[in-house]
Write a protein that holds these residues in place. Structure first.
Motif, mmCIF file in Angstrom:
data_model
loop_
_atom_site.group_PDB
_atom_site.id
_atom_site.type_symbol
_atom_site.label_atom_id
_atom_site.label_comp_id
_atom_site.label_asym_id
_atom_site.label_seq_id
_atom_site.Cartn_x
_atom_site.Cartn_y
_atom_site.Cartn_z
ATOM 1 N N LEU A 61 0.673 -0.498 0.216
ATOM 2 C CA LEU A 61 0.006 -0.124 0.606
ATOM 3 C C LEU A 61 1.132 1.150 -0.179
ATOM 4 O O LEU A 61 1.435 0.974 0.480
ATOM 5 C CB LEU A 61 -0.802 -0.144 1.821
ATOM 6 N N MET A 62 0.351 2.410 -0.546
ATOM 7 C CA MET A 62 0.664 3.163 -1.100
ATOM 8 C C MET A 62 0.560 4.459 0.032
ATOM 9 O O MET A 62 -0.639 4.422 0.302
ATOM 10 C CB MET A 62 1.468 3.881 -2.196
ATOM 11 N N SER A 63 1.418 5.698 0.299
ATOM 12 C CA SER A 63 0.682 6.804 0.385
ATOM 13 C C SER A 63 -0.674 7.093 0.862
ATOM 14 O O SER A 63 -1.654 7.620 1.078
ATOM 15 C CB SER A 63 1.830 7.846 1.431
ATOM 16 N N ARG A 64 -0.407 7.445 -1.066
ATOM 17 C CA ARG A 64 -1.508 8.146 -1.743
ATOM 18 C C ARG A 64 -2.470 6.740 -1.819
ATOM 19 O O ARG A 64 -4.410 7.580 -1.345
ATOM 20 C CB ARG A 64 -1.765 8.300 -2.654
ATOM 21 N N ASP A 65 -2.418 5.359 -1.521
ATOM 22 C CA ASP A 65 -4.068 5.078 -1.448
ATOM 23 C C ASP A 65 -4.759 5.069 0.027
ATOM 24 O O ASP A 65 -5.805 5.190 0.478
ATOM 25 C CB ASP A 65 -3.644 3.425 -1.426
ATOM 26 N N PHE A 66 -4.248 5.240 1.434
ATOM 27 C CA PHE A 66 -4.006 5.857 2.497
ATOM 28 C C PHE A 66 -4.897 7.301 2.208
ATOM 29 O O PHE A 66 -5.728 6.588 2.762
ATOM 30 C CB PHE A 66 -3.313 5.461 3.868
ATOM 31 N N MET A 67 -4.634 7.951 1.674
ATOM 32 C CA MET A 67 -5.016 9.287 1.452
ATOM 33 C C MET A 67 -6.184 8.836 0.916
ATOM 34 O O MET A 67 -7.495 9.555 0.785
ATOM 35 C CB MET A 67 -4.536 10.395 0.908
ATOM 36 N N LYS A 68 -6.413 8.397 -0.322
ATOM 37 C CA LYS A 68 -7.806 8.421 -0.903
ATOM 38 C C LYS A 68 -8.929 7.784 0.206
ATOM 39 O O LYS A 68 -10.187 8.429 -0.193
ATOM 40 C CB LYS A 68 -7.738 7.455 -1.962
ATOM 41 N N ALA A 69 -8.360 6.671 0.836
ATOM 42 C CA ALA A 69 -9.622 6.055 1.572
ATOM 43 C C ALA A 69 -9.658 6.633 2.994
ATOM 44 O O ALA A 69 -10.638 6.877 3.540
ATOM 45 C CB ALA A 69 -8.953 4.366 1.756
#
Length: 179
Positions: A61-69
């Motif tokens: 998981l990338m940081s942008r994945d967490f930010m989108k979620a």
């Protein structure tokens, strides 16, 4: 002189906003209604589902994945057009209507909202009360203007014998006392 009650904020004056009311003789809560039509999207349609798929498939998981979620799961603030005046030793608790989660999948993610006495007429938003809501259902929910979205219960706000009074004055609106 009114020491406890509801008023319409100036932004919604003349727009048919109804003050919160108890629905039965022994009801504890005052039912709040939406000030305008509001679409509350289903969380299942949003980006956080992609995060779960990646976790399930053991993807990194990338940081942008967490930010989108996190962005997708953020509750939305449904306006009521109402402010509440109360005594300094009182608080207004905002709660789900008992039917909202069962019938519409709408929940308050914070469990109970707290409206402090000094929130009334604050300079940031005049003390307008909002309900934080999340739609756990599979479909978007259209909340119509005037539809009941939650309830408020006035309570005494007790302090400890060791309470250290503060001279701090509220500097803003929603969520400002924790800054």
């Amino acid at each position: 002189m009114v020491t406890r009650g509801f008023e319409v904020v100036s932004k919604y004056q003349g727009q048919g906003i109804v003050l919160p009311q108890r629905q039965t003789t022994n009801a504890a809560g005052y039912d709040f209604s939406a000030a305008e039509d509001f679409v509350l999207p289903s969380i299942w349609k949003l980006n956080f589902v992609k995060l779960f798929r990646k976790i399930n498939n053991e993807h990194e998981l990338m940081s942008r994945d967490f930010m989108k979620a996190e962005s997708a799961l953020r509750p939305l603030l449904v306006p009521t057009g109402i402010k509440a005046k109360m005594a300094p030793d009182e608080v207004l608790l905002l709660m789900n209507r008992s039917s909202s989660p069962l019938k519409r999948f709408l929940v308050l993610p914070n469990g109970v909202g707290v409206v402090d006495a000094d929130y009334y007429n604050n300079e940031s938003n005049e003390g307008e009360i909002f309900f934080q809501l999340v739609n756990l259902g599979p479909r978007d929910q259209l909340i119509k203007k005037g539809e009941r979205i939650g309830q408020g219960i006035f309570m005494k706000n007790l302090v400890t014998d060791q309470d250290q009074p503060t001279t701090q004055v509220r500097q803003g609106g929603f969520g400002s006392s924790g800054k």
